[in-house]
Design an enzyme around this catalytic site. Structure first.
Site, PDB file in Angstrom:
ATOM      1  CB  CYS A  98      36.818  41.792  33.299  1.00  0.00           C
ATOM      2  SG  CYS A  98      37.107  43.388  32.505  1.00  0.00           S
ATOM      3  NE  ARG A  99      40.332  37.847  33.762  1.00  0.00           N
ATOM      4  CZ  ARG A  99      41.630  37.600  33.774  1.00  0.00           C
ATOM      5  NH1 ARG A  99      42.085  36.445  33.326  1.00  0.00           N
ATOM      6  NH2 ARG A  99      42.475  38.500  34.248  1.00  0.00           N
ATOM      7  CB  SER A 100      37.384  38.523  40.068  1.00  0.00           C
ATOM      8  OG  SER A 100      37.586  39.916  39.984  1.00  0.00           O
ATOM      9  CG  ASP A 109      41.557  40.739  31.347  1.00  0.00           C
ATOM     10  OD1 ASP A 109      40.384  41.115  31.170  1.00  0.00           O
ATOM     11  OD2 ASP A 109      42.395  41.406  31.987  1.00  0.00           O
ATOM     12  CB  CYS A 118      40.555  38.832  37.490  1.00  0.00           C
ATOM     13  SG  CYS A 118      39.433  40.246  37.606  1.00  0.00           S
ATOM     14  CG  ASN A 142      37.347  43.097  41.999  1.00  0.00           C
ATOM     15  OD1 ASN A 142      37.056  43.726  43.013  1.00  0.00           O
ATOM     16  ND2 ASN A 142      36.702  41.995  41.639  1.00  0.00           N
TER      17      ASN A 142
END
Length: 206
Positions: free
Chosen positions: A61-63, A172, A56, A59
Protein backbone atom coordinates in the site's frame (compact mmCIF):
# COMPACT_ATOMS: atom_id res chain seq x y z
CA UNK A 1 -10.67 -22.14 17.80
CA UNK A 2 -7.55 -20.61 16.25
CA UNK A 3 -6.60 -17.05 17.20
CA UNK A 4 -7.69 -14.28 14.83
CA UNK A 5 -4.96 -11.77 14.14
CA UNK A 6 -5.02 -8.37 12.48
CA UNK A 7 -2.12 -7.21 10.32
CA UNK A 8 -1.83 -4.34 12.77
CA UNK A 9 -1.79 -6.41 15.96
CA UNK A 10 1.54 -5.88 17.72
CA UNK A 11 1.31 -9.47 18.97
CA UNK A 12 0.80 -10.90 15.48
CA UNK A 13 2.96 -14.06 15.09
CA UNK A 14 4.58 -12.64 11.97
CA UNK A 15 5.89 -9.64 13.92
CA UNK A 16 7.48 -11.94 16.50
CA UNK A 17 8.83 -14.18 13.75
CA UNK A 18 10.43 -11.23 11.99
CA UNK A 19 12.22 -10.18 15.16
CA UNK A 20 13.38 -13.72 15.95
CA UNK A 21 14.73 -14.34 12.48
CA UNK A 22 16.71 -11.16 11.90
CA UNK A 23 20.37 -11.90 11.62
CA UNK A 24 19.61 -15.58 11.04
CA UNK A 25 17.62 -16.77 8.05
CA UNK A 26 15.56 -13.77 6.91
CA UNK A 27 18.21 -12.38 4.57
CA UNK A 28 19.03 -15.71 2.84
CA UNK A 29 15.35 -16.57 2.51
CA UNK A 30 14.59 -13.24 0.82
CA UNK A 31 17.72 -13.14 -1.29
CA UNK A 32 16.02 -14.25 -4.51
CA UNK A 33 13.34 -11.55 -4.15
CA UNK A 34 15.94 -8.86 -3.51
CA UNK A 35 17.95 -9.94 -6.54
CA UNK A 36 14.84 -10.00 -8.74
CA UNK A 37 14.02 -6.39 -7.91
CA UNK A 38 17.62 -5.16 -7.93
CA UNK A 39 18.70 -6.49 -11.34
CA UNK A 40 17.85 -3.30 -13.23
CA UNK A 41 19.14 -0.95 -10.55
CA UNK A 42 22.45 -2.82 -10.19
CA UNK A 43 23.51 -1.76 -13.69
CA UNK A 44 24.07 1.81 -12.53
CA UNK A 45 26.77 2.66 -10.01
CA UNK A 46 25.22 5.11 -7.56
CA UNK A 47 26.42 7.32 -4.76
CA UNK A 48 25.79 5.32 -1.55
CA UNK A 49 24.66 8.55 0.11
CA UNK A 50 21.80 8.70 -2.40
CA UNK A 51 19.83 5.62 -1.42
CA UNK A 52 16.41 5.32 0.18
CA UNK A 53 14.20 2.47 1.33
CA UNK A 54 10.51 2.98 2.09
CA UNK A 55 8.98 0.61 4.64
CA UNK A 56 5.40 -0.13 5.66
CA UNK A 57 3.69 -3.13 7.17
CA UNK A 58 3.06 -5.24 4.08
CA UNK A 59 4.75 -3.42 1.15
CA UNK A 60 1.55 -3.37 -0.90
CA UNK A 61 0.00 0.00 0.00
CA UNK A 62 2.03 2.92 1.29
CA UNK A 63 5.68 2.02 0.64
CA UNK A 64 5.22 1.10 -3.05
CA UNK A 65 3.35 4.37 -3.57
CA UNK A 66 6.21 6.25 -1.89
CA UNK A 67 8.75 4.39 -4.05
CA UNK A 68 6.87 5.24 -7.26
CA UNK A 69 6.37 8.86 -6.19
CA UNK A 70 10.08 9.33 -5.50
CA UNK A 71 11.02 7.83 -8.87
CA UNK A 72 8.64 10.31 -10.51
CA UNK A 73 10.05 13.29 -8.61
CA UNK A 74 13.57 12.25 -9.61
CA UNK A 75 12.48 11.90 -13.23
CA UNK A 76 10.82 15.33 -13.23
CA UNK A 77 14.04 16.87 -11.91
CA UNK A 78 16.27 15.11 -14.43
CA UNK A 79 17.77 12.85 -11.76
CA UNK A 80 16.67 9.44 -13.03
CA UNK A 81 19.23 6.76 -12.19
CA UNK A 82 21.09 8.86 -9.61
CA UNK A 83 19.37 7.36 -6.56
CA UNK A 84 18.95 3.77 -5.37
CA UNK A 85 15.25 3.49 -4.50
CA UNK A 86 13.35 0.50 -3.11
CA UNK A 87 10.58 -0.47 -0.69
CA UNK A 88 9.99 -3.31 1.73
CA UNK A 89 7.64 -4.74 4.36
CA UNK A 90 7.93 -5.36 8.07
CA UNK A 91 6.03 -8.67 7.73
CA UNK A 92 6.04 -11.38 5.09
CA UNK A 93 2.28 -11.69 4.47
CA UNK A 94 2.40 -10.36 0.89
CA UNK A 95 5.93 -11.26 -0.28
CA UNK A 96 6.06 -11.62 -4.06
CA UNK A 97 2.72 -9.90 -4.66
CA UNK A 98 1.86 -6.78 -6.63
CA UNK A 99 0.66 -3.67 -4.77
CA UNK A 100 -2.97 -3.54 -3.65
CA UNK A 101 -5.30 -2.93 -6.60
CA UNK A 102 -6.32 0.43 -5.14
CA UNK A 103 -2.68 1.49 -4.83
CA UNK A 104 -2.15 0.50 -8.46
CA UNK A 105 -5.22 2.49 -9.48
CA UNK A 106 -3.88 5.62 -7.79
CA UNK A 107 -0.42 5.14 -9.31
CA UNK A 108 -1.92 4.70 -12.76
CA UNK A 109 -4.08 7.80 -12.25
CA UNK A 110 -0.94 9.84 -11.58
CA UNK A 111 1.04 8.10 -14.33
CA UNK A 112 3.58 6.63 -11.95
CA UNK A 113 5.77 3.76 -13.09
CA UNK A 114 5.35 0.59 -11.03
CA UNK A 115 8.18 -1.91 -10.60
CA UNK A 116 7.25 -3.27 -7.19
CA UNK A 117 6.84 -6.84 -5.98
CA UNK A 118 6.46 -6.99 -2.21
CA UNK A 119 9.44 -8.17 -0.20
CA UNK A 120 10.34 -8.24 3.46
CA UNK A 121 13.09 -6.02 4.81
CA UNK A 122 16.35 -7.89 5.40
CA UNK A 123 19.44 -7.30 7.52
CA UNK A 124 21.46 -6.12 4.53
CA UNK A 125 19.06 -3.22 3.97
CA UNK A 126 20.21 -1.52 7.15
CA UNK A 127 23.73 -1.15 5.77
CA UNK A 128 22.98 -0.67 2.06
CA UNK A 129 20.56 2.27 2.34
CA UNK A 130 21.43 5.73 3.66
CA UNK A 131 17.79 6.58 4.44
CA UNK A 132 15.09 4.20 5.68
CA UNK A 133 11.64 5.76 6.00
CA UNK A 134 8.78 4.23 7.97
CA UNK A 135 5.25 5.47 7.40
CA UNK A 136 3.84 5.60 10.94
CA UNK A 137 4.75 5.20 14.61
CA UNK A 138 4.23 1.43 14.58
CA UNK A 139 6.58 1.06 11.61
CA UNK A 140 9.17 3.05 13.55
CA UNK A 141 8.80 0.82 16.61
CA UNK A 142 9.17 -2.27 14.43
CA UNK A 143 12.23 -0.88 12.66
CA UNK A 144 13.77 0.07 15.98
CA UNK A 145 13.25 -3.47 17.21
CA UNK A 146 14.96 -5.17 14.28
CA UNK A 147 17.68 -2.72 13.24
CA UNK A 148 21.25 -3.70 14.15
CA UNK A 149 22.79 -1.76 17.07
CA UNK A 150 25.49 -0.35 14.77
CA UNK A 151 23.07 0.54 11.99
CA UNK A 152 24.56 3.38 9.89
CA UNK A 153 21.28 4.27 8.17
CA UNK A 154 19.18 7.31 8.99
CA UNK A 155 15.88 5.76 10.12
CA UNK A 156 13.04 8.27 10.20
CA UNK A 157 9.32 8.55 9.75
CA UNK A 158 8.72 9.96 6.27
CA UNK A 159 6.26 12.47 7.72
CA UNK A 160 9.04 14.43 9.46
CA UNK A 161 9.72 15.93 6.04
CA UNK A 162 6.25 17.36 5.53
CA UNK A 163 6.62 20.94 4.24
CA UNK A 164 4.15 22.27 6.80
CA UNK A 165 6.83 21.68 9.43
CA UNK A 166 4.75 19.34 11.56
CA UNK A 167 5.40 15.60 11.54
CA UNK A 168 2.56 13.58 10.06
CA UNK A 169 1.81 9.87 10.08
CA UNK A 170 0.90 8.35 6.74
CA UNK A 171 -1.89 6.01 7.81
CA UNK A 172 -2.45 2.55 6.39
CA UNK A 173 -5.47 2.56 4.02
CA UNK A 174 -5.50 -1.25 3.67
CA UNK A 175 -8.83 -1.70 5.46
CA UNK A 176 -10.51 1.28 3.77
CA UNK A 177 -13.38 0.96 1.35
CA UNK A 178 -12.44 2.57 -1.93
CA UNK A 179 -9.22 4.38 -2.82
CA UNK A 180 -9.60 7.76 -1.09
CA UNK A 181 -7.09 6.76 1.58
CA UNK A 182 -4.62 5.71 -1.11
CA UNK A 183 -5.06 9.04 -2.86
CA UNK A 184 -4.32 10.81 0.41
CA UNK A 185 -1.25 8.61 0.85
CA UNK A 186 -0.05 9.66 -2.61
CA UNK A 187 -0.50 13.37 -1.81
CA UNK A 188 1.30 13.08 1.53
CA UNK A 189 4.17 11.09 0.05
CA UNK A 190 4.57 13.59 -2.78
CA UNK A 191 4.63 16.54 -0.38
CA UNK A 192 7.11 14.91 2.01
CA UNK A 193 9.44 13.56 -0.66
CA UNK A 194 9.53 16.78 -2.65
CA UNK A 195 10.51 18.64 0.52
CA UNK A 196 13.04 15.95 1.47
CA UNK A 197 14.76 16.18 -1.90
CA UNK A 198 14.70 19.99 -1.77
CA UNK A 199 16.76 19.77 1.42
CA UNK A 200 19.10 16.96 0.36
CA UNK A 201 19.60 17.91 -3.28
CA UNK A 202 18.25 21.38 -4.06
CA UNK A 203 17.34 21.97 -7.70
CA UNK A 204 19.23 24.67 -9.60
CA UNK A 205 16.08 26.78 -9.73
CA UNK A 206 15.77 26.88 -5.92
Amino acid sequence: MSAQWSRHDSNHPQRSLARQQFGLDVAPRLQSTVQLRSTRKARVKMDPEKSVLFVCLGNICRSPIAEAVFHRILKDRGLTGTWKVDSAAIGEWHVGKLPDSRARKVMERHQLEMETLARQICTEDFSSFKYIFGMDSQNMLDLGGISPPDCPAVIEMLGVHHPAGQTIEIRDPYYDTGDAGFEKCYAECHACLSHFLDKIQPSKSN
